[in-house]
Design a protein around this motif. Structure first.
Motif, PDB file in Angstrom:
ATOM      1  N   ASP A   1       0.847  -1.213   0.000  1.00 27.14           N
ATOM      2  CA  ASP A   1       0.000   0.000   0.000  1.00 27.14           C
ATOM      3  C   ASP A   1       0.879   1.258   0.000  1.00 27.14           C
ATOM      4  OD1 ASP A   1      -2.267  -1.488  -0.027  1.00 27.14           O
ATOM      5  OD2 ASP A   1      -2.563  -1.436   2.140  1.00 27.14           O
ATOM      6  N   ALA A   2       1.904   1.228   0.852  1.00 23.05           N
ATOM      7  CA  ALA A   2       2.800   2.388   0.929  1.00 23.05           C
ATOM      8  C   ALA A   2       3.574   2.549  -0.374  1.00 23.05           C
ATOM      9  CB  ALA A   2       3.773   2.207   2.095  1.00 23.05           C
ATOM     10  N   ARG A   3       3.958   1.435  -0.977  1.00 24.19           N
ATOM     11  CA  ARG A   3       4.663   1.512  -2.254  1.00 24.19           C
ATOM     12  C   ARG A   3       3.764   2.129  -3.314  1.00 24.19           C
ATOM     13  NH1 ARG A   3       8.724  -2.924  -2.540  1.00 24.19           N
ATOM     14  NH2 ARG A   3       7.853  -3.625  -4.495  1.00 24.19           N
ATOM     15  N   GLN A   4       2.475   1.792  -3.266  1.00 26.68           N
ATOM     16  CA  GLN A   4       1.539   2.356  -4.228  1.00 26.68           C
ATOM     17  C   GLN A   4       1.380   3.858  -4.016  1.00 26.68           C
ATOM     18  OE1 GLN A   4       0.484   0.593  -6.862  1.00 26.68           O
ATOM     19  NE2 GLN A   4      -0.260   2.573  -7.602  1.00 26.68           N
ATOM     20  N   VAL A   5       1.392   4.272  -2.733  1.00 19.52           N
ATOM     21  CA  VAL A   5       1.320   5.716  -2.438  1.00 19.52           C
ATOM     22  C   VAL A   5       2.503   6.420  -3.115  1.00 19.52           C
ATOM     23  CG1 VAL A   5       1.552   7.433  -0.584  1.00 19.52           C
ATOM     24  CG2 VAL A   5       0.082   5.442  -0.240  1.00 19.52           C
ATOM     25  N   ALA A   6       3.706   5.812  -2.968  1.00 22.18           N
ATOM     26  CA  ALA A   6       4.906   6.419  -3.575  1.00 22.18           C
ATOM     27  C   ALA A   6       4.810   6.419  -5.105  1.00 22.18           C
ATOM     28  CB  ALA A   6       6.154   5.666  -3.119  1.00 22.18           C
ATOM     29  N   ARG A   7       4.252   5.345  -5.663  1.00 26.71           N
ATOM     30  CA  ARG A   7       4.123   5.293  -7.133  1.00 26.71           C
ATOM     31  C   ARG A   7       3.157   6.374  -7.620  1.00 26.71           C
ATOM     32  NH1 ARG A   7       3.186  -0.358  -6.455  1.00 26.71           N
ATOM     33  NH2 ARG A   7       5.179  -1.417  -6.465  1.00 26.71           N
ATOM     34  N   ASP A   8       2.058   6.574  -6.883  1.00 25.88           N
ATOM     35  CA  ASP A   8       1.079   7.603  -7.282  1.00 25.88           C
ATOM     36  C   ASP A   8       1.707   8.993  -7.192  1.00 25.88           C
ATOM     37  OD1 ASP A   8      -0.730   5.604  -7.716  1.00 25.88           O
ATOM     38  OD2 ASP A   8      -1.768   5.834  -5.797  1.00 25.88           O
ATOM     39  N   ILE A   9       2.506   9.220  -6.129  1.00 20.71           N
ATOM     40  CA  ILE A   9       3.163  10.522  -5.970  1.00 20.71           C
ATOM     41  C   ILE A   9       4.123  10.763  -7.137  1.00 20.71           C
ATOM     42  CG2 ILE A   9       4.872  11.769  -4.566  1.00 20.71           C
ATOM     43  CD1 ILE A   9       3.529  10.541  -2.084  1.00 20.71           C
ATOM     44  N   ALA A  10       4.770   9.683  -7.590  1.00 23.50           N
ATOM     45  CA  ALA A  10       5.772   9.815  -8.665  1.00 23.50           C
ATOM     46  C   ALA A  10       5.160  10.299  -9.979  1.00 23.50           C
ATOM     47  CB  ALA A  10       6.481   8.482  -8.871  1.00 23.50           C
ATOM     48  N   LYS A  11       3.828  10.275 -10.083  1.00 21.81           N
ATOM     49  CA  LYS A  11       3.192  10.749 -11.320  1.00 21.81           C
ATOM     50  C   LYS A  11       2.834  12.235 -11.241  1.00 21.81           C
ATOM     51  CE  LYS A  11       1.099   6.218 -11.889  1.00 21.81           C
ATOM     52  NZ  LYS A  11      -0.028   5.483 -11.353  1.00 21.81           N
ATOM     53  N   THR A  12       3.070  12.871 -10.095  1.00 21.36           N
ATOM     54  CA  THR A  12       2.622  14.253  -9.918  1.00 21.36           C
ATOM     55  C   THR A  12       3.702  15.264 -10.319  1.00 21.36           C
ATOM     56  OG1 THR A  12       3.420  14.299  -7.642  1.00 21.36           O
ATOM     57  CG2 THR A  12       1.146  13.567  -7.981  1.00 21.36           C
ATOM     58  N   LYS A  13       3.280  16.534 -10.497  1.00 21.13           N
ATOM     59  CA  LYS A  13       4.229  17.612 -10.812  1.00 21.13           C
ATOM     60  C   LYS A  13       5.126  17.896  -9.611  1.00 21.13           C
ATOM     61  CE  LYS A  13       1.946  20.430 -14.253  1.00 21.13           C
ATOM     62  NZ  LYS A  13       1.080  21.579 -14.427  1.00 21.13           N
ATOM     63  N   GLN A  14       4.533  17.768  -8.421  1.00 16.88           N
ATOM     64  CA  GLN A  14       5.300  18.028  -7.200  1.00 16.88           C
ATOM     65  C   GLN A  14       6.500  17.094  -7.094  1.00 16.88           C
ATOM     66  OE1 GLN A  14       5.161  20.338  -4.704  1.00 16.88           O
ATOM     67  NE2 GLN A  14       3.762  21.354  -6.099  1.00 16.88           N
ATOM     68  N   TYR A  15       6.327  15.882  -7.569  1.00 13.92           N
ATOM     69  CA  TYR A  15       7.421  14.903  -7.522  1.00 13.92           C
ATOM     70  C   TYR A  15       8.582  15.362  -8.409  1.00 13.92           C
ATOM     71  CZ  TYR A  15       9.847  10.408  -7.970  1.00 13.92           C
ATOM     72  OH  TYR A  15      10.785   9.409  -7.977  1.00 13.92           O
ATOM     73  N   ALA A  16       8.224  15.892  -9.591  1.00 10.88           N
ATOM     74  CA  ALA A  16       9.276  16.380 -10.497  1.00 10.88           C
ATOM     75  C   ALA A  16      10.046  17.523  -9.828  1.00 10.88           C
ATOM     76  CB  ALA A  16       8.643  16.847 -11.809  1.00 10.88           C
ATOM     77  N   ILE A  17       9.314  18.385  -9.093  1.00  5.60           N
ATOM     78  CA  ILE A  17       9.982  19.475  -8.354  1.00  5.60           C
ATOM     79  C   ILE A  17      10.894  18.875  -7.285  1.00  5.60           C
ATOM     80  CG2 ILE A  17       9.556  21.407  -6.769  1.00  5.60           C
ATOM     81  CD1 ILE A  17       6.898  21.860  -8.336  1.00  5.60           C
TER      82      ILE A  17
END
Ligand code: SF4
Length: 377
Positions: A300-316
């Protein structure tokens, strides 16, 4: 430089100077017992917080290898290393410290794997070839920084192995909460910190992991990986690209102990006759009767990290992560900390604390320069 030291110690030109060993005697005794160096470092962090340089929201962590004051010529290969032959009463300080930290998660207890060589003069240092060049003995300095102004909010010395470095981030996050009441919104780090347990630990504390997930479930033969299957949490099953369910259990067990425990690795499997008749079988499981997928404890936590990795904030965040590396580059190139002068975990920690203190003070001096004093005519 001597004049500068006199000025710093508030000594007049004619005052007698202390014995040259005064500082090292104090360092091993009073400084260490009172945790003076840590206290000094915490003061710089508190000052940066008071001056508005630390929001405590976007933190980044990383580790860097610093060569230990130890050489291979004075070491023993693991086949011949036997610590039971060390007499603690007759051992140098760094060796005594090595014996003291054998159960410490940042040192001896970080891994059960014996290093290839152990130094006689500094046995806590780690023999490592992590820089892809010739191997050497080293310690790791671990930084936790606030990315607003690159202020180092915590520092910790560890053995140079991943388990110890990852564990130090937990120690530092707990400590800044206790010391400065910092509750970060996110932690930014590289994939070395992207293991399931670490991501689970962060998500449990409501810290968003802006960390690439360490995923060993990927396939290289062109067939579908776990990531191509959709997780259905309500029914505890995966849905394959053809819309079929992969279940862990297909019947209700009367004994609840045989059901899903929520811990460890769980296996999910599609029905054999469904896969046999599937038009996508060659893309899914060409060499098996039916497709199987494993789900780890912290998925579940890994999925949270994967979802975050698709966001603009992650690129920042990935750009902000470079700020830690810049601090390490500054540490080695400008402050000259390429090789430690002190031995043992305490010596390494002292140098790391002093260096981080200097970097924070430099930051403060750069942002808030002292008012220029007028020269007297
Ligand atoms: S082979 Fe089985 S699991 Fe894979 S896509 Fe077809 S039905 Fe689904």
């Amino acid at each position: 430089m001597n004049l500068a030291y006199r000025w710093f110690c508030r000594l007049d030109l004619s005052d007698p100077v202390p014995n040259h060993s005064t500082f090292s005697k104090n360092r091993h005794g009073r400084f260490r017992e009172s945790k003076l160096l840590r206290h000094l470092f915490e003061k710089t962090v508190a000052r940066c917080i008071a001056d508005g340089l630390v929001s405590g929201q976007r933190l980044a962590a990383d580790a860097s290898l610093i060569e230990a004051d130890a050489n291979k010529q004075n070491s023993t290969p693991k086949e011949y290393w036997d610590r039971s032959t060390i007499d603690p009463d007759d051992a140098p300080r760094a060796v005594k410290e090595y014996l003291d930290v054998l159960d410490d998660a940042a040192f001896g207890a970080a891994s059960t794997v014996e290093p290839k060589f152990t130094s006689h003069s500094d046995p806590s240092s780690q023999w490592t070839a992590a820089r892809k060049g010739p191997a050497f003995f080293s310690y790791s300095t671990n930084y936790l920084i606030d990315t607003d102004y690159s202020v180092i909010v915590d520092v910790e010395g560890t053995r140079s192995i991943r388990q110890a470095e990852v564990g130090s981030v937990r120690t530092m996050l707990d400590r800044i909460k206790e010391q400065h009441d910092i509750d970060p919104e996110r932690l930014i780090a590289d994939s070395a910190y992207g293991s399931g347990p670490m991501l689970g630990w962060l998500v449990d504390r409501d810290i968003n992991p802006h960390i690439p997930v360490l995923d060993k479930a990927g396939r290289t033969d062109g067939t579908w990986s776990r990531i191509d299957f959709e997780w259905d949490p309500d029914n505890n099953q995966y849905i394959c690209p053809e819309g079929e369910a992969l279940k862990q259990f297909r019947r209700n067990y009367s004994d609840p102990n045989r059901g899903p425990s929520g811990k460890g690795v769980a296996k999910y499997q599609a029905l054999k006759h469904t896969c046999q008749a599937c038009p996508s079988k060659m893309k899914c499981c060409p060499n098996a009767d039916a497709r199987k997928i494993t789900r780890e404890e912290h998925e579940d936590a890994r999925q949270v990290a994967r979802d975050i990795a698709k966001t603009k904030q992650y690129a920042i965040s990935m750009r902000l992560r470079k700020k830690v590396e810049m601090l390490f580059a500054h540490l080695k190139r400008i402050l000259g900390l390429g090789r430690l002068r002190l031995r043992g975990p305490c010596g390494a920690n002292d140098e790391f604390l002093l260096a981080a203190t200097a970097q924070n003070l430099r930051k403060l001096a750069k942002i808030f320069p002292a008012p220029q004093q007028m020269r007297k005519a």
